[in-house]
Design an enzyme around this catalytic site. Structure first.
Site, short mmCIF file in Angstrom:
data_model
loop_
_atom_site.label_atom_id
_atom_site.label_comp_id
_atom_site.label_asym_id
_atom_site.label_seq_id
_atom_site.Cartn_x
_atom_site.Cartn_y
_atom_site.Cartn_z
N LEU A 81 0.84 -1.19 0.00
CA LEU A 81 0.00 0.00 0.00
C LEU A 81 0.88 1.24 0.00
O LEU A 81 0.49 2.30 0.49
CB LEU A 81 -0.90 -0.01 1.24
CG LEU A 81 -1.77 -1.27 1.39
CD1 LEU A 81 -2.36 -1.35 2.78
CD2 LEU A 81 -2.87 -1.29 0.34
N CYS A 134 3.72 1.75 -2.84
CA CYS A 134 4.44 2.07 -4.07
C CYS A 134 3.81 3.28 -4.78
O CYS A 134 2.66 3.23 -5.21
CB CYS A 134 4.45 0.88 -5.02
SG CYS A 134 5.37 1.23 -6.56
N LYS A 157 2.12 -2.77 4.22
CA LYS A 157 3.22 -1.83 3.99
C LYS A 157 2.62 -0.50 3.60
O LYS A 157 1.98 -0.37 2.55
CB LYS A 157 4.17 -2.35 2.91
CG LYS A 157 5.45 -1.53 2.80
CD LYS A 157 6.49 -2.20 1.93
CE LYS A 157 7.82 -1.45 1.98
NZ LYS A 157 8.86 -2.08 1.14
N GLY A 169 14.17 2.69 5.87
CA GLY A 169 14.30 3.95 5.16
C GLY A 169 15.67 4.54 5.40
O GLY A 169 15.91 5.18 6.42
N GLY A 170 16.60 4.28 4.49
CA GLY A 170 17.92 4.89 4.58
C GLY A 170 18.87 4.27 5.57
O GLY A 170 19.89 4.87 5.92
N CYS A 172 17.59 -1.56 2.01
CA CYS A 172 17.48 -1.62 0.55
C CYS A 172 18.57 -0.80 -0.13
O CYS A 172 19.53 -1.34 -0.65
CB CYS A 172 16.10 -1.15 0.09
SG CYS A 172 15.89 -1.10 -1.71
#
Length: 392
Positions: free
Chosen positions: A124, A126, A177, A261-262, A283
Site C-alpha cells: 500500500l 508504491c 506496507k 528507510g535509509g 534496501c
C-alpha cells in the site's frame, strides 16, 4: 531469536522488496550475508507495464526510482518456491492489485501462500503504480480512478477492507506496507489494525522528483529515460522521517512493526528499533555498496547486544520515553567546547549566518559562551569532531 507475528527469525534484518529481491541469486546472496528475511519483489496478477530499472542516485543523500520491472504472479510464485528450497530465509510476499475489484487481492494472497510464503506483505506504498499518474493528472491521468500501491494506502477504509479480505483468505500473517504520502500515518496504521493486520511496515517511499539540469532546458537528472515520473524516495534522505513514522505508530497504534528507510549501519538499525520497530528493513545501501552492508549490520547489532547483555526485545521503543510535546520541552544551557588537538582551523564553525558565538582569531576559533544559542550546528559542520556541545 525474534518472534514477529508468530514467525521465528534469527535476527531483525529484512531485505526490502526491491531489485535486490527480484531473482533467486539475490535471495541466496541475502541469505549468505546473514539477513533473516526478504520481502520479495512486488508481484501483480499481471503488471500494468513492463519497465526496466532506472533511478537517480545522489550518493550520501538518496535514491529515486520511478521505473522498474515487477513480477507477474507466476514469476512471484516461482521465486518463492525456489527460495524456500534454496535458502533459510523467511519470505514476506510483497503484492498489490491495481484494479478496482477486491477479488484480485485474494487471488494473489492465496497463490503466494500456497507457494510457501511465510507472510503476505500487502503493498500500500508504491508511488509508481497509480499515485504517479494521479499526481500528474491532465492528459496522463487514465481515468481519475487510479488504483494500486499508494493510492489504496491513502484511503483508510480501503486499507481496512483490503487487509480484512486478505486475512479472510490466508492463514499466514498479513503485514500492511504503508505509504508515507498521507497526513497522519497512524490513522492508516489503525485502519490496517482494524482490518486484522498482524503487523505494518514503513520504509521510505515518499513521492519525489529528481534535480534538473538547469543548462539543458530543465531536463530531469535521470539517465537513459525519455522523461520522468513522480518516483519512490529511498536512502538517507528519508531516514529521519521514517524514525518519526515508526515512533508515531508504536505510540498511537501499538502493532508489530517493521521500520526502514535509509538504514546503512548497525547503529542506525538499532536506532530504528529504539524508536519502536521490531524488525528493520534495508534496501538502498545494499544497492549502493553491496551485500557486505548486511554482514556488517548484523554483526554490529549482535555485538551491541552482547556488550549490553540484553536481547532485541529490550531495545524496542527505548527512545519513546524521551518524546514529549513542544510545549513541554526545555532548552538546557550549554555551549561548544573545542578540542585543540582536533581543530584544523578551517573556520567552518564560525560560518553559520545566525550565530555570533564563534570568531576566528587567525586559525583559532574562540567561543563566547554568553552569545551561544545552543543550536549545535557548529558541532554538526565540524569536519574533525573538534567541537562538542556541553551542558553547563
Amino acid at each position: 531469536m525474534i518472534n514477529f507475528c508468530g514467525i521465528q527469525m534469527k535476527n531483525p534484518v529484512v531485505i526490502a522488496s526491491s531489485p535486490l529481491t527480484s531473482k533467486l541469486k539475490y535471495l541466496v546472496a541475502a541469505d549468505q550475508a546473514g539477513a533473516a528475511a526478504v520481502s520479495t519483489k512486488l508481484t501483480f496478477i499481471r503488471q500494468p507495464f513492463y519497465g526496466k530499472l532506472r533511478m537517480h542516485t545522489s550518493d550520501r543523500l538518496g535514491s529515486l526510482i520511478c521505473y522498474d520491472r515487477r513480477l507477474d504472479l507466476e514469476e512471484g510464485v516461482g521465486l518463492i518456491r525456489e527460495a524456500k528450497e534454496r535458502t533459510q530465509l523467511k519470505i514476506f510476499a510483497n503484492m498489490t492489485h491495481d484494479q478496482a475489484d477486491m477479488e484480485g487481492w485474494a487471488v494473489l494472497a492465496k497463490a503466494l501462500e500456497e507457494a510457501g510464503a511465510d507472510a503476505i506483505e500487502a503493498n500500500l506504498i508504491c508511488p509508481n503504480i497509480g499515485l504517479s499518474t494521479k499526481s500528474i493528472g491532465g492528459q496522463d491521468s487514465l481515468s481519475g480512478n487510479e488504483q494500486g500501491g499508494a493510492v489504496n494506502g491513502q484511503n483508510p477504509e480501503r486499507v481496512r477492507e483490503i487487509v480484512r479480505l486478505i486475512k479472510d483468505t490466508v492463514k499466514i500473517p498479513v503485514v500492511a506496507k504503508l505509504t508515507p504520502n498521507v497526513t497522519d500515518i497512524s490513522v492508516i496504521a489503525a485502519a490496517a489494525k482494524a482490518g486484522g493486520a498482524d503487523g505494518v511496515c514503513v520504509a521510505g517511499g515518499q513521492s519525489a522528483l529528481p534535480p534538473v539540469d538547469i543548462h539543458a532546458d530543465g531536463k530531469p537528472c535521470y539517465r537513459l529515460m525519455n522523461g520522468v515520473s513522480h518516483g519512490s524516495l529511498g536512502g538517507p534522505a528519508c531516514r529521519f522521517m521514517s524514525y518519526s513514522q515508526v515512533a508515531q505508530i508504536r505510540q498511537k497504534v501499538g502493532i508489530p512493526l517493521i521500520g526502514g528507510g535509509g538504514l546503512e549501519t548497525a547503529d542506525q538499525a538499532l536506532g530504528m528499533m529504539m524508536w519502536g520497530a521490531d524488525l528493520v528493513t534495508v534496501c538502498t545501501s545494499v544497492m549502493w555498496y553491496g551485500w557486505e552492508v548486511v554482514e556488517k549490520m548484523v554483526a554490529g547489532m549482535e555485538t551491541y547486544l552482547q556488550e549490553e547483555h540484553i536481547d532485541y526485545a529490550a531495545i524496542v521503543g527505548r527512545s519513546l520515553p524521551h518524546l514529549r510535546s513542544s510545549s513541554r520541552l526545555e532548552a538546557l544551557p550549554g555551549h561548544p567546547v573545542i578540542d585543540p588537538g582536533r581543530c584544523i582551523g578551517c573556520g567552518r564553525c564560525s560560518k553559520p549566518g545566525h550565530c555570533d558565538a564563534i570568531e576566528m582569531l587567525g586559525k583559532t576559533p574562540v567561543v563566547a559562551p554568553e552569545k551561544c544559542l545552543g543550536c549545535g550546528i557548529c558541532e554538526g559542520v565540524c569536519p574533525t569532531g573538534a567541537l562538542t556541545m556541553q551542558q553547563v
